[in-house]
Design an enzyme around this catalytic site. Structure first.
Site, PDB file in Angstrom:
ATOM      1  N   ALA A 373       4.390  -5.482  50.912  1.00 49.13           N
ATOM      2  CA  ALA A 373       5.660  -5.857  50.273  1.00 49.13           C
ATOM      3  C   ALA A 373       5.448  -6.690  49.019  1.00 49.13           C
ATOM      4  CB  ALA A 373       6.533  -6.628  51.268  1.00 49.13           C
ATOM      5  N   LYS A 377       8.826  -7.684  40.756  1.00 53.55           N
ATOM      6  CA  LYS A 377      10.035  -6.873  40.820  1.00 53.55           C
ATOM      7  C   LYS A 377      11.043  -7.167  39.707  1.00 53.55           C
ATOM      8  CE  LYS A 377       9.710  -6.855  45.908  1.00 53.55           C
ATOM      9  NZ  LYS A 377       8.736  -7.926  46.138  1.00 53.55           N
ATOM     10  N   LYS A 419      14.046   2.061  41.715  1.00 51.63           N
ATOM     11  CA  LYS A 419      13.701   1.958  40.294  1.00 51.63           C
ATOM     12  C   LYS A 419      12.467   2.792  39.947  1.00 51.63           C
ATOM     13  CE  LYS A 419      15.945  -2.506  39.619  1.00 51.63           C
ATOM     14  NZ  LYS A 419      16.712  -2.405  40.864  1.00 51.63           N
ATOM     15  N   ASN A 457      18.875  -1.896  46.101  1.00 51.81           N
ATOM     16  CA  ASN A 457      19.005  -3.356  46.133  1.00 51.81           C
ATOM     17  C   ASN A 457      19.296  -3.857  47.546  1.00 51.81           C
ATOM     18  OD1 ASN A 457      19.151  -2.544  43.444  1.00 51.81           O
ATOM     19  ND2 ASN A 457      20.294  -4.360  42.859  1.00 51.81           N
ATOM     20  N   SER A 461      18.674 -11.034  48.368  1.00 56.10           N
ATOM     21  CA  SER A 461      17.263 -11.235  48.037  1.00 56.10           C
ATOM     22  C   SER A 461      17.133 -12.118  46.803  1.00 56.10           C
ATOM     23  CB  SER A 461      16.582  -9.890  47.782  1.00 56.10           C
ATOM     24  OG  SER A 461      17.097  -9.289  46.608  1.00 56.10           O
ATOM     25  N   GLU A 553      16.758  -1.842  31.981  1.00 57.23           N
ATOM     26  CA  GLU A 553      17.776  -1.667  33.020  1.00 57.23           C
ATOM     27  C   GLU A 553      18.524  -0.350  32.841  1.00 57.23           C
ATOM     28  OE1 GLU A 553      20.530  -4.863  35.267  1.00 57.23           O
ATOM     29  OE2 GLU A 553      20.919  -4.693  33.125  1.00 57.23           O
TER      30      GLU A 553
END
Length: 620
Positions: A373, A377, A419, A457, A461, A553
């Site tokens: 993990a 990010k 993403k 998402n 988080s 983005e």
């Protein structure tokens, strides 16, 4: 175990049980011979001979089934069942020893059977009395030192969760609640009583119930996460009546835990999004992780830490917490050791790019499964320093993949992101490269199963939009939205982590697995709803400000690279992409890693483009 032996309550109960066992054996003899004295001499001698063995076997059986680990003030059916199991075990052993192997002369079989029944009745009754004492005499009588002012409270939900919540409140005399009624939309329950407390009305008539009972607090005990409209209605009524309210987390958060009053929390915006409850094959998951040594990289992060918490519920042998950041690692280490003392938790400060260290850790602790993990990010940050994304997300992943294959671990699970699909950012592109490396490694490996889990998402988080909006609203605004049409997929952290565990437990060869995220949500709608939800003195002044898309983005995220390549799995919330292999990937990745050492953004993006053909980089 040592701490238990030091506790005086243990010794009191332990010696009380010895007294009861002795008394039970004497009564069993008397019942067998219908209270006719004297008892036959040969039976008396046989009884004196076997009693010490019977006593020892009973005590050992009680230890085996954890009878002395339970708190007697919370004695329940579960503890009674364990007493029955322990008593049956001791009865079986004694019967085999003294009626089959030794064949003690003069011993009546009926005595041992009567002893078995009386043990269950008297030991169970003794513990029931102790619970009764704590619940009624100790709490309500002169023994109580509790001066807490109780708030008259309504429980929303007259189902299993509401029932358990009520009993939990009754157990704890220090809580600030006294339940005066239940509220439920099930018409068949209205007018009836639960523990002599009335079910008053439906949620639509909550305001009248508040007025009638003089309630000062409301606790929402609706465990299904899909009841968001009900929660919105409850929150609205409570705010209008200036009533304090709390909520139990949905069942996806608490999994198979016993309901605990400490789970109560404030209602958050996450509770209002309304996601359907996920069904899990808990037996399959437990079978996969039971007694395993599991390494989690990025264990201090949002996903990594939740994976650790959920994994511990499936009884692994050890959890290896691997993270480069010591502070979040310290926090998750403390949490797990406090809440899962029976599981070996090992915190390791380290860098996934350190191949020697990673190899040493896997060998030393004999890791069976790795959850990867750890990743950079943050999209704009990785646009500014693309070499960092390559170092961590590509090189770090490559090292882990190589070591896992070399050491032939059972399963490697990469946590990926939407993403990575048709990426427009360096972060997304490096995660796509990680997926590609994993697929190639999976096709080469005979021993290790390599899997990637891709999703969107997660609510709450670090760095996600929900906590950002909360902070902006608390500060009086403005709430910043990058674009009026921007949309994102959302899922709760526990929901995502449990689906990751379910995916990794499937009897399927590796590949890229995709979680069903539901429908995408407009961020503008989220902002408006959150401003409405957080009733604030700044409500009239809070504005929404459009600030423009950030570097890298996208307006819309995607979950599938090619929808035609998607196949179903046995779980309706999990899909899988048909596996691919990528030619010359090793050479291209090596060139990319080498170029990252020069720290030239243009060169790095060009190298990425050679690997990820649909990578679009327009914002640098």
């Amino acid at each position: 175990m040592i701490n238990k032996f030091k506790h005086k309550d243990f010794w009191i109960i332990f010696f009380a049980d010895i007294v009861i066992f002795t008394f039970v054996f004497i009564i069993a003899n008397l019942i067998r011979f219908e209270f006719t004295l004297p008892i036959p001499l040969d039976n008396l001698k046989a009884s004196q001979y076997i009693f010490p063995y019977l006593l020892l076997i009973k005590l050992l059986s009680f230890f085996v089934f954890g009878i002395y680990s339970s708190m007697l003030r919370f004695y329940s059916i579960r503890e009674l069942l364990n007493i029955i199991k322990a008593s049956f075990l001791s009865f079986s052993i004694v019967s085999i020893l003294f009626f089959i192997i030794d064949r003690v002369d003069g011993l009546s079989k009926g005595i041992v059977f009567i002893d078995f029944l009386l043990t269950i009745i008297l030991i169970g009754g003794f513990r029931l009395f102790i619970r009764f004492y704590f619940e009624y005499f100790h709490k309500n009588g002169n023994f109580s030192h509790n001066n807490v002012t109780k708030k008259r409270t309504l429980i929303i939900g007259a189902g299993e969760a509401g029932d358990k919540l009520y009993r939990e409140i009754q157990k704890n005399s220090n809580l600030h609640y006294t339940v005066v009624g239940f509220i439920d939309d099930d018409k068949s329950k209205i007018g009836h009583r639960i523990h002599n407390i009335p079910v008053l009305s439906s949620i639509s008539k909550l305001d009248k119930a508040l007025e009638k009972t003089g309630a000062e607090a409301v606790i929402i005990a609706i465990p299904s996460v899909q009841d968001s409209n009900k929660i919105k209605k409850i929150v609205e009524i409570c705010k209008l009546n200036k009533i304090k309210f709390k909520i139990l987390p949905p069942t996806i958060d608490i999994l198979n835990d016993d309901l605990n009053i400490n789970l109560l929390r404030k209602v958050s915006y996450n509770d209002l999004l309304g996601r359907k409850e996920i069904k899990l094959d808990n037996d399959q998951i437990k079978q996969n992780f039971n007694d395993k040594n599991i390494l989690i990289t990025g264990a201090g992060g949002s996903i990594g830490s939740e994976l650790c918490k959920q994994l511990c519920k499936f009884n692994p042998h050890s959890i290896l917490l691997f993270d480069i950041a010591e502070t979040p690692l310290y926090h998750i280490d403390n949490f797990l050791k406090k809440n899962f003392p029976h599981i070996k938790v090992i915190p390791i400060v380290g860098d996934i790019k350190d191949k020697e260290h990673i190899t040493e850790i896997i060998k030393k602790f004999k890791a069976h499964i790795i959850f990867h993990a750890a990743a950079y990010k943050h999209v704009p940050m990785m646009e500014w320093q693309p070499w960092k994304a390559v170092e961590n997300n590509v090189l770090g992943t490559k090292i882990l993949l190589d070591v896992s294959a070399e050491l032939e671990i059972e399963n490697f699970i990469l946590v990926s992101t939407d993403k990575a699909v048709n990426p427009t950012s360096v972060m997304g592109a490096t995660k796509r490269i990680a997926e590609m490396m994993l697929q190639n490694k999976n096709s080469e490996s005979q021993k290790t199963k390599f899997m990637a889990v891709r999703f969107g998402n997660v609510l709450g988080s670090a760095g996600s939009v929900i906590p950002l909006f909360e902070k902006q609203i608390q500060e009086g605004g403005p709430v910043t939205v990058t674009h009026p049409d921007i949309e994102r997929y959302f899922m709760t952290i526990p929901e995502a982590c449990l689906l990751i565990l379910q995916t990794s437990s499937m009897d399927l060869r590796g590949g890229v697995f995709i979680l069903d995220m539901g429908k995408p949500i407009k961020i503008m709608d989220v902002a408006k709803e959150m401003i409405k939800f957080y009733f604030s003195p700044y409500k009239e002044e809070i504005k929404i400000k459009i600030v423009g898309l950030r570097e890298g983005e996208k307006l819309y995220e995607e979950l599938y690279i090619n929808e035609e390549n998607i196949e179903k799995t046995p779980h309706d919330k999990i899909m899988v992409e048909k596996p691919e292999t990528f030619r010359d990937l090793e050479t291209k990745v090596y060139d990319l890693i080498e170029s990252s050492k020069v720290k030239d953004g243009l060169v790095i993006r060009e190298k990425i483009k050679q690997i990820v053909s649909n990578f679009q980089y327009n914002s640098f």
